[in-house]
Scaffold this motif. Structure first.
Motif, PDB file in Angstrom:
ATOM      1  N   GLU A   1      10.211  -1.462  -6.345  1.00  0.00           N
ATOM      2  CA  GLU A   1       9.094  -0.719  -7.011  1.00  0.00           C
ATOM      3  C   GLU A   1       7.870   0.370  -6.177  1.00  0.00           C
ATOM      4  O   GLU A   1       6.898   0.317  -6.399  1.00  0.00           O
ATOM      5  N   GLY A   2       8.705   0.829  -5.206  1.00  0.00           N
ATOM      6  CA  GLY A   2       8.037   1.729  -4.238  1.00  0.00           C
ATOM      7  C   GLY A   2       7.490   1.205  -3.165  1.00  0.00           C
ATOM      8  O   GLY A   2       7.012   1.934  -2.136  1.00  0.00           O
ATOM      9  N   SER A   3       7.429   0.148  -3.137  1.00  0.00           N
ATOM     10  CA  SER A   3       6.892  -0.785  -2.116  1.00  0.00           C
ATOM     11  C   SER A   3       8.135  -1.152  -0.900  1.00  0.00           C
ATOM     12  O   SER A   3       9.198  -1.416  -1.229  1.00  0.00           O
ATOM     13  N   TRP A   4       7.818  -0.527   0.472  1.00  0.00           N
ATOM     14  CA  TRP A   4       9.055  -0.881   1.346  1.00  0.00           C
ATOM     15  C   TRP A   4       8.754  -2.119   1.821  1.00  0.00           C
ATOM     16  O   TRP A   4       7.707  -2.787   2.248  1.00  0.00           O
ATOM     17  N   GLY A   5       9.759  -3.065   2.154  1.00  0.00           N
ATOM     18  CA  GLY A   5       9.921  -3.998   2.772  1.00  0.00           C
ATOM     19  C   GLY A   5      11.103  -4.156   3.838  1.00  0.00           C
ATOM     20  O   GLY A   5      11.937  -3.631   3.906  1.00  0.00           O
ATOM     21  N   TYR A   6      10.645  -5.347   4.918  1.00  0.00           N
ATOM     22  CA  TYR A   6      11.714  -5.484   5.853  1.00  0.00           C
ATOM     23  C   TYR A   6      12.105  -6.986   6.092  1.00  0.00           C
ATOM     24  O   TYR A   6      10.981  -7.777   5.961  1.00  0.00           O
ATOM     25  N   LYS A   7      13.082  -7.266   6.588  1.00  0.00           N
ATOM     26  CA  LYS A   7      13.153  -8.672   7.415  1.00  0.00           C
ATOM     27  C   LYS A   7      14.257  -8.456   8.540  1.00  0.00           C
ATOM     28  O   LYS A   7      15.149  -7.655   8.653  1.00  0.00           O
ATOM     29  N   ASP A   8      13.380  -8.814   9.737  1.00  0.00           N
ATOM     30  CA  ASP A   8      14.127  -8.685  11.181  1.00  0.00           C
ATOM     31  C   ASP A   8      14.363  -9.981  11.590  1.00  0.00           C
ATOM     32  O   ASP A   8      14.058 -11.036  11.085  1.00  0.00           O
TER      33      ASP A   8
ATOM     34  N   ASP B   1       0.744  -1.102   0.127  1.00  0.00           N
ATOM     35  CA  ASP B   1       0.018   0.079  -0.049  1.00  0.00           C
ATOM     36  C   ASP B   1       1.002   1.415  -0.150  1.00  0.00           C
ATOM     37  O   ASP B   1       0.422   2.307  -0.242  1.00  0.00           O
ATOM     38  N   ARG B   2       2.095   1.126   0.226  1.00  0.00           N
ATOM     39  CA  ARG B   2       3.251   2.090  -0.116  1.00  0.00           C
ATOM     40  C   ARG B   2       2.942   3.208   1.067  1.00  0.00           C
ATOM     41  O   ARG B   2       3.079   4.284   0.800  1.00  0.00           O
ATOM     42  N   CYS B   3       2.598   2.676   2.244  1.00  0.00           N
ATOM     43  CA  CYS B   3       2.400   3.649   3.367  1.00  0.00           C
ATOM     44  C   CYS B   3       3.742   3.989   4.015  1.00  0.00           C
ATOM     45  O   CYS B   3       3.789   4.909   4.802  1.00  0.00           O
ATOM     46  N   VAL B   4       4.729   3.442   3.551  1.00  0.00           N
ATOM     47  CA  VAL B   4       5.996   3.642   4.208  1.00  0.00           C
ATOM     48  C   VAL B   4       6.953   4.362   2.800  1.00  0.00           C
ATOM     49  O   VAL B   4       7.055   3.677   1.991  1.00  0.00           O
ATOM     50  N   THR B   5       7.282   5.500   2.977  1.00  0.00           N
ATOM     51  CA  THR B   5       7.696   6.074   1.845  1.00  0.00           C
ATOM     52  C   THR B   5       9.085   6.812   2.396  1.00  0.00           C
ATOM     53  O   THR B   5       9.973   7.484   1.475  1.00  0.00           O
ATOM     54  N   CYS B   6       9.492   7.084   3.607  1.00  0.00           N
ATOM     55  CA  CYS B   6      10.782   7.714   4.141  1.00  0.00           C
ATOM     56  C   CYS B   6      11.247   7.344   5.331  1.00  0.00           C
ATOM     57  O   CYS B   6      10.504   6.494   5.835  1.00  0.00           O
ATOM     58  N   THR B   7      12.481   7.936   5.722  1.00  0.00           N
ATOM     59  CA  THR B   7      13.048   7.291   6.984  1.00  0.00           C
ATOM     60  C   THR B   7      12.217   7.565   8.197  1.00  0.00           C
ATOM     61  O   THR B   7      11.939   6.781   9.118  1.00  0.00           O
ATOM     62  N   THR B   8      11.470   8.604   8.285  1.00  0.00           N
ATOM     63  CA  THR B   8      10.327   8.918   9.392  1.00  0.00           C
ATOM     64  C   THR B   8       9.169   7.601   9.470  1.00  0.00           C
ATOM     65  O   THR B   8       9.030   7.308  10.765  1.00  0.00           O
ATOM     66  N   ASP B   9       8.979   7.397   8.432  1.00  0.00           N
ATOM     67  CA  ASP B   9       7.595   6.555   8.277  1.00  0.00           C
ATOM     68  C   ASP B   9       8.538   5.278   8.776  1.00  0.00           C
ATOM     69  O   ASP B   9       7.865   4.305   9.302  1.00  0.00           O
TER      70      ASP B   9
ATOM     71  N   ARG C   1      10.834   4.618  10.645  1.00  0.00           N
ATOM     72  CA  ARG C   1      11.109   4.637  12.271  1.00  0.00           C
ATOM     73  C   ARG C   1       9.825   4.234  12.818  1.00  0.00           C
ATOM     74  O   ARG C   1       9.674   3.639  13.904  1.00  0.00           O
ATOM     75  N   ALA C   2       8.607   5.045  12.429  1.00  0.00           N
ATOM     76  CA  ALA C   2       7.452   4.728  13.056  1.00  0.00           C
ATOM     77  C   ALA C   2       6.959   3.353  12.836  1.00  0.00           C
ATOM     78  O   ALA C   2       6.468   2.825  13.826  1.00  0.00           O
ATOM     79  N   GLU C   3       7.141   2.740  11.941  1.00  0.00           N
ATOM     80  CA  GLU C   3       6.635   1.508  11.621  1.00  0.00           C
ATOM     81  C   GLU C   3       7.642   0.386  12.511  1.00  0.00           C
ATOM     82  O   GLU C   3       6.852  -0.411  13.070  1.00  0.00           O
ATOM     83  N   ILE C   4       8.828   0.611  12.627  1.00  0.00           N
ATOM     84  CA  ILE C   4       9.565  -0.226  13.520  1.00  0.00           C
ATOM     85  C   ILE C   4       9.140  -0.140  14.872  1.00  0.00           C
ATOM     86  O   ILE C   4       9.346  -1.187  15.781  1.00  0.00           O
ATOM     87  N   ALA C   5       8.798   0.967  15.341  1.00  0.00           N
ATOM     88  CA  ALA C   5       8.424   1.399  16.754  1.00  0.00           C
ATOM     89  C   ALA C   5       7.344   0.633  16.998  1.00  0.00           C
ATOM     90  O   ALA C   5       6.914  -0.054  18.111  1.00  0.00           O
ATOM     91  N   ARG C   6       6.291   0.557  15.926  1.00  0.00           N
ATOM     92  CA  ARG C   6       4.962  -0.137  16.107  1.00  0.00           C
ATOM     93  C   ARG C   6       5.400  -1.602  16.173  1.00  0.00           C
ATOM     94  O   ARG C   6       4.393  -2.185  17.100  1.00  0.00           O
ATOM     95  N   LEU C   7       6.134  -2.162  15.238  1.00  0.00           N
ATOM     96  CA  LEU C   7       6.372  -3.549  15.250  1.00  0.00           C
ATOM     97  C   LEU C   7       6.970  -4.004  16.752  1.00  0.00           C
ATOM     98  O   LEU C   7       6.997  -5.182  17.062  1.00  0.00           O
ATOM     99  N   CYS C   8       7.573  -3.250  17.413  1.00  0.00           N
ATOM    100  CA  CYS C   8       8.442  -3.618  18.379  1.00  0.00           C
ATOM    101  C   CYS C   8       7.832  -3.201  19.912  1.00  0.00           C
ATOM    102  O   CYS C   8       8.103  -3.376  20.748  1.00  0.00           O
TER     103      CYS C   8
END
Length: 218
Positions: A85-92, A8-16, A18-25
Motif C-alpha cells: 500500500e505504498g509503504s516500502w519494507g525490507y527484511k535483511d 512515511d513513504r520516504c522510499v518510493t523508487c530503486t534510487t531511494d 539503494r540509498a537506504e540500504i547504503a545507510r543501513l550498511c
C-alpha cells in the motif's frame, strides 16, 4: 529478524532503496567501521557486500571469515524488499543465515572474504549463486537441448528448442520454439540449468565460427 516497513513513504523508487540500504550498511561503533562496498538488485531482492574493519587498523579475528590482507572482512547480505500500500519494507539477513534467494552477481561474490568452513550455510549460498550465474543466456536463433524434457500444459513434452521471441505491447519477450511442433513456449531460466547448445545462430552465419563451435563441442 522480521519485516520492517517505512510508513512515511520516504522510499518510493530503486534510487531511494539503494540509498537506504547504503545507510543501513554504513555505521561505526567504538571499535569498528562498517561500510557498503557494492549493492545489486535482482528482481525485488538486493544483494550487498559489506566490509568490516577496526578503527585502529588491527586485523579482525572472525570465526566464519578469513581475514583479508588489509585486516578487514567482507560478507554478503541479502535484503528482501516489497511495497505494501505504498509503504516500502525490507527484511535483511546475513549470508550465513541460510537465505533462500541466491542470485547475487559474480562481481559481488568476488568481493567477499573467504570462508573458513566449506560446509557452512554461507558456502552453500555462494555456490547456489554461482550455479545461477552459470546458466547460459542464449541468443536469438540458438538451438538448445534441455537437460530433461519439459512437460507442457496439454501434457506433451519438449526437450530441443530454439531461442526466439514474440512481441507484446510493443516489447520483445523471450520464448522458445519447440522443434517437434514449431509451437512457442516460455521457459524459466532455472529450467535452462544444465542445458546444451546444439547450434548457434552465429555459427550458422559464419563458417569460421562454425568450425570454432564444432571444436568446442568435440
Amino acid at each position: 529478524m522480521g519485516w520492517l516497513f517505512y510508513t512515511d513513504r520516504c522510499v518510493t523508487c530503486t534510487t531511494d532503496e539503494r540509498a537506504e540500504i547504503a545507510r543501513l550498511c554504513t555505521f561505526e561503533t567504538e571499535t569498528r567501521r562498517t561500510v557498503l562496498l557494492k549493492a545489486s538488485k535482482v528482481g525485488s531482492t538486493w544483494y550487498a557486500a559489506v566490509n568490516v574493519s577496526t578503527l585502529d587498523g588491527t586485523p579482525i579475528d572472525d570465526a566464519s571469515y578469513v581475514t583479508d590482507p588489509d585486516g578487514s572482512i567482507t560478507f554478503g547480505v541479502v535484503v528482501l524488499t516489497r511495497y505494501d500500500e505504498g509503504s516500502w519494507g525490507y527484511k535483511d539477513m546475513e549470508e550465513s543465515a541460510g537465505p533462500v534467494e541466491s542470485r547475487a552477481p559474480l562481481s559481488l561474490l568476488n568481493l567477499l572474504s573467504e570462508l573458513k568452513d566449506p560446509e557452512s550455510y554461507a558456502h552453500a549460498w555462494r555456490q547456489r549463486c554461482r550455479d545461477w550465474a552459470a546458466i547460459p543466456d542464449y541468443e536469438e536463433g540458438d538451438r538448445i537441448r534441455l537437460v530433461a524434457p519439459v512437460t507442457l500444459s496439454e501434457g506433451s513434452t519438449c526437450q530441443v528448442v530454439t531461442a526466439t521471441h514474440y512481441r507484446r505491447r510493443g516489447q520483445k519477450r523471450r520464448c522458445y520454439r519447440i522443434e517437434e511442433t514449431g509451437g512457442l513456449v516460455r521457459i524459466s531460466k532455472a529450467t535452462l540449468a544444465g542445458s546444451a547448445l546444439l547450434g548457434s545462430a552465429k555459427e550458422a552465419a559464419s563458417p569460421v565460427l562454425a568450425e570454432f563451435f564444432n571444436w568446442q563441442r568435440s
